[in-house]
Design a protein around this motif. Structure first.
Motif, PDB file in Angstrom:
ATOM      1  N   PRO A 172     -82.700 -17.251  35.436  1.00 41.62           N
ATOM      2  CA  PRO A 172     -82.733 -16.237  34.676  1.00 41.62           C
ATOM      3  C   PRO A 172     -84.160 -15.693  34.928  1.00 41.62           C
ATOM      4  O   PRO A 172     -84.922 -15.952  35.916  1.00 41.62           O
ATOM      5  CB  PRO A 172     -82.905 -16.982  33.050  1.00 41.62           C
ATOM      6  CG  PRO A 172     -83.055 -18.282  33.137  1.00 41.62           C
ATOM      7  CD  PRO A 172     -83.080 -18.778  34.671  1.00 41.62           C
ATOM      8  N   GLY A 173     -84.706 -14.585  34.249  1.00 47.64           N
ATOM      9  CA  GLY A 173     -86.053 -14.142  34.350  1.00 47.64           C
ATOM     10  C   GLY A 173     -86.994 -15.222  34.058  1.00 47.64           C
ATOM     11  O   GLY A 173     -87.031 -15.927  33.116  1.00 47.64           O
ATOM     12  N   ILE A 174     -87.976 -15.354  34.875  1.00 55.93           N
ATOM     13  CA  ILE A 174     -88.846 -16.506  34.972  1.00 55.93           C
ATOM     14  C   ILE A 174     -90.226 -15.920  34.518  1.00 55.93           C
ATOM     15  O   ILE A 174     -90.751 -14.808  34.957  1.00 55.93           O
ATOM     16  CB  ILE A 174     -89.191 -17.050  36.452  1.00 55.93           C
ATOM     17  CG1 ILE A 174     -87.832 -17.559  36.754  1.00 55.93           C
ATOM     18  CG2 ILE A 174     -90.196 -18.211  36.013  1.00 55.93           C
ATOM     19  CD1 ILE A 174     -87.133 -18.624  35.896  1.00 55.93           C
ATOM     20  N   ILE A 175     -90.947 -16.492  33.420  1.00 50.00           N
ATOM     21  CA  ILE A 175     -91.965 -16.111  32.773  1.00 50.00           C
ATOM     22  C   ILE A 175     -93.225 -16.828  33.045  1.00 50.00           C
ATOM     23  O   ILE A 175     -93.101 -18.179  32.862  1.00 50.00           O
ATOM     24  CB  ILE A 175     -91.877 -15.859  31.123  1.00 50.00           C
ATOM     25  CG1 ILE A 175     -90.580 -15.379  30.560  1.00 50.00           C
ATOM     26  CG2 ILE A 175     -93.125 -15.395  30.519  1.00 50.00           C
ATOM     27  CD1 ILE A 175     -90.407 -14.063  31.069  1.00 50.00           C
ATOM     28  N   SER A 176     -94.295 -16.115  33.834  1.00 49.10           N
ATOM     29  CA  SER A 176     -95.490 -17.203  34.232  1.00 49.10           C
ATOM     30  C   SER A 176     -96.668 -16.231  34.204  1.00 49.10           C
ATOM     31  O   SER A 176     -96.613 -14.949  34.410  1.00 49.10           O
ATOM     32  CB  SER A 176     -94.996 -17.525  35.744  1.00 49.10           C
ATOM     33  OG  SER A 176     -96.226 -18.039  36.359  1.00 49.10           O
ATOM     34  N   ALA A 177     -97.581 -16.951  33.629  1.00 47.81           N
ATOM     35  CA  ALA A 177     -99.119 -16.091  33.853  1.00 47.81           C
ATOM     36  C   ALA A 177     -99.781 -16.248  34.880  1.00 47.81           C
ATOM     37  O   ALA A 177    -100.711 -15.957  35.324  1.00 47.81           O
ATOM     38  CB  ALA A 177     -99.706 -16.737  32.692  1.00 47.81           C
ATOM     39  N   ASP A 178     -99.361 -17.165  35.979  1.00 50.93           N
ATOM     40  CA  ASP A 178    -100.065 -17.599  37.317  1.00 50.93           C
ATOM     41  C   ASP A 178     -99.736 -16.349  38.374  1.00 50.93           C
ATOM     42  O   ASP A 178    -100.795 -16.334  39.201  1.00 50.93           O
ATOM     43  CB  ASP A 178     -99.659 -18.863  37.772  1.00 50.93           C
ATOM     44  CG  ASP A 178     -99.751 -20.051  36.811  1.00 50.93           C
ATOM     45  OD1 ASP A 178    -100.645 -20.014  36.167  1.00 50.93           O
ATOM     46  OD2 ASP A 178     -99.081 -21.056  37.014  1.00 50.93           O
ATOM     47  N   THR A 179     -98.837 -15.655  38.326  1.00 51.13           N
ATOM     48  CA  THR A 179     -98.715 -14.557  39.618  1.00 51.13           C
ATOM     49  C   THR A 179     -98.605 -13.491  38.947  1.00 51.13           C
ATOM     50  O   THR A 179     -97.829 -13.121  37.700  1.00 51.13           O
ATOM     51  CB  THR A 179     -97.736 -15.051  40.222  1.00 51.13           C
ATOM     52  OG1 THR A 179     -96.461 -15.248  39.616  1.00 51.13           O
ATOM     53  CG2 THR A 179     -97.915 -16.285  41.073  1.00 51.13           C
ATOM     54  N   GLU A 180     -98.639 -12.249  39.673  1.00 50.46           N
ATOM     55  CA  GLU A 180     -98.376 -10.908  39.061  1.00 50.46           C
ATOM     56  C   GLU A 180     -96.964 -10.776  39.353  1.00 50.46           C
ATOM     57  O   GLU A 180     -96.150 -11.216  40.094  1.00 50.46           O
ATOM     58  CB  GLU A 180     -98.971 -10.178  40.050  1.00 50.46           C
ATOM     59  CG  GLU A 180    -100.668  -9.819  40.023  1.00 50.46           C
ATOM     60  CD  GLU A 180    -101.128  -9.587  38.557  1.00 50.46           C
ATOM     61  OE1 GLU A 180    -100.433  -8.676  38.060  1.00 50.46           O
ATOM     62  OE2 GLU A 180    -102.295 -10.111  38.131  1.00 50.46           O
ATOM     63  N   PRO A 181     -96.466  -9.696  38.371  1.00 54.08           N
ATOM     64  CA  PRO A 181     -95.026  -9.201  38.633  1.00 54.08           C
ATOM     65  C   PRO A 181     -94.528  -8.928  40.134  1.00 54.08           C
ATOM     66  O   PRO A 181     -95.270  -8.330  40.725  1.00 54.08           O
ATOM     67  CB  PRO A 181     -94.832  -8.182  37.706  1.00 54.08           C
ATOM     68  CG  PRO A 181     -95.906  -8.239  36.741  1.00 54.08           C
ATOM     69  CD  PRO A 181     -97.080  -9.080  37.511  1.00 54.08           C
ATOM     70  N   GLY A 182     -93.277  -9.560  40.218  1.00 56.48           N
ATOM     71  CA  GLY A 182     -92.953  -9.232  41.797  1.00 56.48           C
ATOM     72  C   GLY A 182     -91.986  -8.113  42.241  1.00 56.48           C
ATOM     73  O   GLY A 182     -91.349  -8.094  43.442  1.00 56.48           O
ATOM     74  N   GLY A 183     -91.850  -7.269  41.331  1.00 51.58           N
ATOM     75  CA  GLY A 183     -90.853  -6.270  41.717  1.00 51.58           C
ATOM     76  C   GLY A 183     -89.311  -6.507  41.006  1.00 51.58           C
ATOM     77  O   GLY A 183     -88.524  -5.917  41.461  1.00 51.58           O
ATOM     78  N   GLY A 184     -89.303  -7.638  40.229  1.00 45.34           N
ATOM     79  CA  GLY A 184     -88.019  -7.697  39.437  1.00 45.34           C
ATOM     80  C   GLY A 184     -87.636  -6.975  38.269  1.00 45.34           C
ATOM     81  O   GLY A 184     -88.678  -6.449  37.505  1.00 45.34           O
ATOM     82  N   THR A 185     -86.503  -6.764  37.927  1.00 45.85           N
ATOM     83  CA  THR A 185     -86.111  -6.002  36.676  1.00 45.85           C
ATOM     84  C   THR A 185     -86.652  -6.866  35.406  1.00 45.85           C
ATOM     85  O   THR A 185     -86.912  -6.380  34.418  1.00 45.85           O
ATOM     86  CB  THR A 185     -84.722  -6.096  36.380  1.00 45.85           C
ATOM     87  OG1 THR A 185     -84.081  -5.162  37.724  1.00 45.85           O
ATOM     88  CG2 THR A 185     -84.095  -5.169  35.162  1.00 45.85           C
ATOM     89  N   THR A 186     -86.892  -8.360  35.292  1.00 48.88           N
ATOM     90  CA  THR A 186     -87.111  -8.998  34.256  1.00 48.88           C
ATOM     91  C   THR A 186     -88.900  -8.943  34.143  1.00 48.88           C
ATOM     92  O   THR A 186     -89.311  -9.557  33.058  1.00 48.88           O
ATOM     93  CB  THR A 186     -86.552 -10.357  33.991  1.00 48.88           C
ATOM     94  OG1 THR A 186     -86.888 -11.158  35.421  1.00 48.88           O
ATOM     95  CG2 THR A 186     -85.136 -10.285  34.047  1.00 48.88           C
ATOM     96  N   ASP A 187     -89.677  -8.401  35.089  1.00 47.18           N
ATOM     97  CA  ASP A 187     -91.067  -8.537  35.088  1.00 47.18           C
ATOM     98  C   ASP A 187     -91.590  -7.902  34.013  1.00 47.18           C
ATOM     99  O   ASP A 187     -92.841  -8.255  33.639  1.00 47.18           O
ATOM    100  CB  ASP A 187     -91.326  -7.966  36.449  1.00 47.18           C
ATOM    101  CG  ASP A 187     -91.329  -8.879  37.493  1.00 47.18           C
ATOM    102  OD1 ASP A 187     -91.028  -9.910  37.219  1.00 47.18           O
ATOM    103  OD2 ASP A 187     -91.419  -8.596  38.824  1.00 47.18           O
ATOM    104  N   TYR A 188     -90.965  -7.283  33.343  1.00 48.86           N
ATOM    105  CA  TYR A 188     -91.748  -6.573  31.952  1.00 48.86           C
ATOM    106  C   TYR A 188     -92.222  -7.592  31.141  1.00 48.86           C
ATOM    107  O   TYR A 188     -93.130  -7.767  30.415  1.00 48.86           O
ATOM    108  CB  TYR A 188     -90.748  -5.578  31.202  1.00 48.86           C
ATOM    109  CG  TYR A 188     -89.700  -6.329  30.128  1.00 48.86           C
ATOM    110  CD1 TYR A 188     -90.185  -6.462  28.813  1.00 48.86           C
ATOM    111  CD2 TYR A 188     -88.474  -6.775  30.428  1.00 48.86           C
ATOM    112  CE1 TYR A 188     -89.331  -7.250  27.866  1.00 48.86           C
ATOM    113  CE2 TYR A 188     -87.662  -7.637  29.598  1.00 48.86           C
ATOM    114  CZ  TYR A 188     -88.273  -7.766  28.521  1.00 48.86           C
ATOM    115  OH  TYR A 188     -87.323  -8.380  27.407  1.00 48.86           O
TER     116      TYR A 188
END
Length: 373
Positions: free
Chosen positions: A225-241
């Motif tokens: 599913p959409g992966i939620i992480s504080a370690d890396t910047e959003p990478g261009g995915g639709t779930t990155d919001y």
């Protein structure tokens, strides 16, 4: 060096190997790079793949290791199997922290010879293939997405087959389309994605399973599913919001969302994602009734995650400026995953609910902010 080709008449399987070579191949070290002769391609049908991991630790190569998932998975694998048994790779320069945490090498998944050298020189037994262009970026550059997501996959599949590797390739909620059942979405159903990212992932699922059934390749795939992480910047995915909202909530207390407030999508804390991947890689082959599984955890909308964040940051203000491309992608994806097969076959169970996910993310983002200040 003498190259010999052995091939059974009428068989697609063939073997090429070297005789009379006394050169010792150096093992990968944290501060060195390996150079050696490149073996020629070999193709072998695996008649009886091992059902369980050998008693010795696996040797793992992670492609696309500097993306959202690679560094964290490497940390978990190194904790269990030893630092020098897990090699991160990418085409980007790692941070000093990543470089000094364990072996790192340059690896372009479009360079077959380079990948083959890395696998053989380092006695790789597990290959985790994270290299891919995500949904929104892929739509902006379809030609590049085709090369990275499909040609790169073919290189990895061939090398995994030739060297009898256990191969893990992640898939995604994006592998489903508007004609798939959305709530819940089962493991087996109609898949007609409308993004190059989704199409490439369906291709990966099917060709990986084909290699497994025809040649015995130990191919394993999880639909994340959409992966939620504080370690890396959003990478261009639709779930990155669902990653950016935490950073903006802590830093500015305002967030502009590109999806409608009622857009429900399946999500997962990155710790659950890493644990699921490791448990799946470790699962005995005899327990697996599928080679591609859904894994689920939580499912929420932008307004629901914003409401949960407001229980910690009451002054958070959220606006909505829709991105038509990402909204159309989200509207074609599952709202919830049915992951009952993963729970039954290899014991998958998530640890983070929405309140726990929000609390942990805010704590992690604040810790990062303090570290940087």
């Amino acid at each position: 060096m003498l190259s010999v080709r052995v091939c059974s008449p009428g068989s697609a399987a063939s073997l090429r190997f070297c005789l009379g070579c006394t050169n010792k191949i150096p093992l990968m070290r944290e501060s060195t790079r390996c150079m050696s002769w490149s073996p020629r391609q070999l193709r072998v049908q695996i008649s009886n793949p091992p059902d369980t991991v050998k008693s010795e630790h696996p040797r793992v190569l992670i492609t696309g290791g500097l993306g959202q998932l690679g560094v964290g998975l490497a940390r978990l694998l190194r904790k269990q199997y030893g630092k020098n048994n897990v090699i991160l790779s990418d085409i980007k320069k790692p941070s000093d922290e990543v470089y000094n945490s364990g072996p790192f090498v340059y690896a372009d998944v479009l360079d077959y010879k380079n990948l083959q050298e890395l696998v053989i020189n380092n006695r790789i037994t597990w290959l985790v293939h994270y290299s891919a262009l995500l949904s929104a970026i892929g739509e902006a550059n379809v030609a590049l997405a085709r090369r990275v997501n499909i040609t790169g996959l073919h290189n990895v599949l061939d090398i995994a087959l030739e060297n009898r590797l256990r191969l893990f390739v992640p898939s995604t909620i994006g592998a489903f389309g508007p004609t798939s059942p959305r709530d819940p979405t089962p493991d087996l159903c109609i898949q007609r994605p409308r993004t190059i990212y989704g199409v490439s992932k369906v291709h990966a699922e099917l060709i990986g399973e084909y290699f497994h059934h025809k040649y015995g390749l130990d191919f394993r795939c999880l639909r994340y599913p959409g992966i939620i992480s504080a370690d890396t910047e959003p990478g261009g995915g639709t779930t990155d919001y669902a990653v950016k909202i935490f950073h903006d909530a802590v830093n500015s207390k305002t967030f502009d969302c590109y999806l409608r407030p009622d857009t429900r999508l399946p999500m997962m804390h990155i710790s659950d994602c890493h644990r699921a991947t490791l448990e799946f890689l470790q699962a005995p082959a005899g327990q697996l009734t599928l080679r591609t599984y859904n894994i689920g955890a939580v499912s929420f909308t932008p307004e629901e995650v914003a409401a949960e964040i407001r229980s910690h940051i009451p002054e958070l203000r959220v606006t909505y400026t829709l991105d038509a491309v990402r909204q159309s992608i989200a509207d074609s994806w599952p709202r919830r995953f049915d992951d009952s097969n993963a729970r039954r076959d290899w014991g998958w169970k998530p640890s983070f609910s929405l309140p726990e996910l929000v609390s942990d993310m805010l704590r992690s983002v604040r810790a990062q902010r303090e570290k940087e200040s």
